[in-house]
Design an enzyme around this catalytic site. Sequence first.
Site, short mmCIF file in Angstrom:
data_model
loop_
_atom_site.label_atom_id
_atom_site.label_comp_id
_atom_site.label_asym_id
_atom_site.label_seq_id
_atom_site.Cartn_x
_atom_site.Cartn_y
_atom_site.Cartn_z
N ARG A 61 44.02 -4.72 42.43
CA ARG A 61 42.65 -4.92 42.90
C ARG A 61 41.66 -4.02 42.16
O ARG A 61 40.49 -4.35 42.04
CB ARG A 61 42.55 -4.65 44.40
CG ARG A 61 43.20 -5.69 45.28
CD ARG A 61 42.92 -5.40 46.74
NE ARG A 61 41.50 -5.48 47.04
CZ ARG A 61 40.88 -4.75 47.96
NH1 ARG A 61 41.55 -3.87 48.67
NH2 ARG A 61 39.59 -4.88 48.17
N HIS A 65 37.52 -4.55 41.01
CA HIS A 65 36.45 -3.68 41.51
C HIS A 65 35.89 -2.79 40.41
O HIS A 65 34.77 -2.30 40.54
CB HIS A 65 36.97 -2.85 42.68
CG HIS A 65 37.18 -3.66 43.92
ND1 HIS A 65 36.42 -3.50 45.05
CD2 HIS A 65 38.05 -4.66 44.19
CE1 HIS A 65 36.83 -4.36 45.98
NE2 HIS A 65 37.81 -5.07 45.48
N ASP A 66 36.64 -2.56 39.35
CA ASP A 66 36.15 -1.77 38.23
C ASP A 66 35.35 -2.64 37.26
O ASP A 66 34.21 -2.33 36.93
CB ASP A 66 37.32 -1.11 37.50
CG ASP A 66 36.86 -0.17 36.39
OD1 ASP A 66 35.84 0.53 36.59
OD2 ASP A 66 37.50 -0.13 35.33
N GLY A 71 31.32 -3.24 33.75
CA GLY A 71 32.42 -3.42 32.81
C GLY A 71 33.65 -2.57 33.16
O GLY A 71 33.62 -1.73 34.05
N SER A 75 35.20 3.57 36.02
CA SER A 75 34.21 4.26 36.86
C SER A 75 34.64 4.25 38.33
O SER A 75 34.32 5.17 39.08
CB SER A 75 32.82 3.61 36.71
OG SER A 75 32.87 2.24 37.06
N ASN A 93 34.40 -1.00 48.98
CA ASN A 93 35.54 -0.16 48.62
C ASN A 93 35.98 0.80 49.71
O ASN A 93 37.17 1.13 49.82
CB ASN A 93 35.21 0.65 47.36
CG ASN A 93 34.97 -0.22 46.16
OD1 ASN A 93 35.33 -1.39 46.14
ND2 ASN A 93 34.32 0.33 45.14
N HIS A 192 45.14 -12.62 45.60
CA HIS A 192 45.50 -12.39 47.00
C HIS A 192 46.87 -12.98 47.35
O HIS A 192 47.26 -13.01 48.50
CB HIS A 192 44.43 -12.98 47.91
CG HIS A 192 43.16 -12.19 47.91
ND1 HIS A 192 41.99 -12.64 48.49
CD2 HIS A 192 42.87 -10.97 47.41
CE1 HIS A 192 41.03 -11.73 48.33
NE2 HIS A 192 41.55 -10.71 47.68
N ASP A 244 48.88 -13.72 52.39
CA ASP A 244 49.50 -15.04 52.42
C ASP A 244 50.90 -14.89 53.01
O ASP A 244 51.30 -13.80 53.42
CB ASP A 244 49.48 -15.72 51.04
CG ASP A 244 50.58 -15.25 50.08
OD1 ASP A 244 51.32 -14.29 50.41
OD2 ASP A 244 50.70 -15.85 49.00
N ASP A 251 53.05 -15.75 43.73
CA ASP A 251 53.36 -17.16 43.57
C ASP A 251 52.15 -17.98 43.98
O ASP A 251 51.06 -17.44 44.14
CB ASP A 251 54.60 -17.53 44.39
CG ASP A 251 54.44 -17.18 45.88
OD1 ASP A 251 53.30 -16.86 46.30
OD2 ASP A 251 55.44 -17.22 46.61
#
Length: 331
Positions: A61, A65-66, A71, A75, A93, A192, A244, A251
């Site tokens: 993840r 989020h980065d 870009g 960070s 976050n 996810h 899931d 998968d």
Amino acid sequence: MSLLLLLPHLIIYLLLLTVVTGEFLRPRFYSDSCPEAESIVRREMKKALIKEPRSVASVMRLQFHDCFVNGCDASVLLDDTPNMLGEKLSLSNINSLRSFEVVDDIKEALEKACPVTVSCADIVIMASRDAVALTGGPDWEVKLGRKDSLTASQQDSDDIMPSPRANATFLIDLFKRFHLSVKDMVALSGSHSIGQGRCFSVMFRLYNQSGSGKPDPALEPSYRRKLDKLCPLGGDENVTGDLDATPRLFDNQYFKDLVSGRGFLNSDQTLYTSRETREYVKMFSEDEAEFFRAFEEGMVKLGDLQSGRDGEIRFNCRVVNRKPIDVLREF
């Protein structure tokens, strides 16, 4: 419309305007300077998977989020300082992103092998790929050569990152600004396939969807009852549930769950209830190989996002270097 109302949109526009594709990135970037870099990252990710299976999904993840915020520049890993509010406490976050210690362990191993050579930004990209490969998903060649950001901004993250309440139309528009197609967006949502989400992110779907005081009608009844038990009204919203039915296996079960009304997050289920994205969900639910191909392509495109800002090679992923790199290389 007043200037105050336009300001958030202007900020987002300016942020997106600075993001360019990473044409200078290339595969096997460290083949001479640190030839074992990718194998070291894979080894440390295997250790993390054994220690806590959920951690590799959390690390994956980090790429999303980065890279969406100015870009792919690491960070998101920077700790706050007296002079800087970083991204870790942004709305999307806080109490959500985790497993930063896995990146720390990878960085420590790389620093022992090749001091001040492999960027934290590249670690995130390699580790995200490995999280997928080690849990049964596709394995692909990553482009490397990123520099690490000299700063981070909580506000920048707040202005960009979507919430779990986002619908398909919002997500399509967001991804389009980064030159990512509708197919890319749906495929990347398949991240996810592994991991868990907090009750905090699903409470409104269970008890007050769209302010109705009722559950989301898209929820399959038996699945809704399962979530009711996991996330009771007034209960601990930090309790986690599987995203899931096979949360440790990468998968296409995630897409099968969406088709059957068992998407955990609103931003997931809306991909099937929306006309613009439903056919891609159905395609990926029926053809896992096609999902894997699309996911690889989307991750490479996501990894190409760069801000064009000056950067460095951080020797600690949580802090900006306090000494010039040429001095650090002497130690």
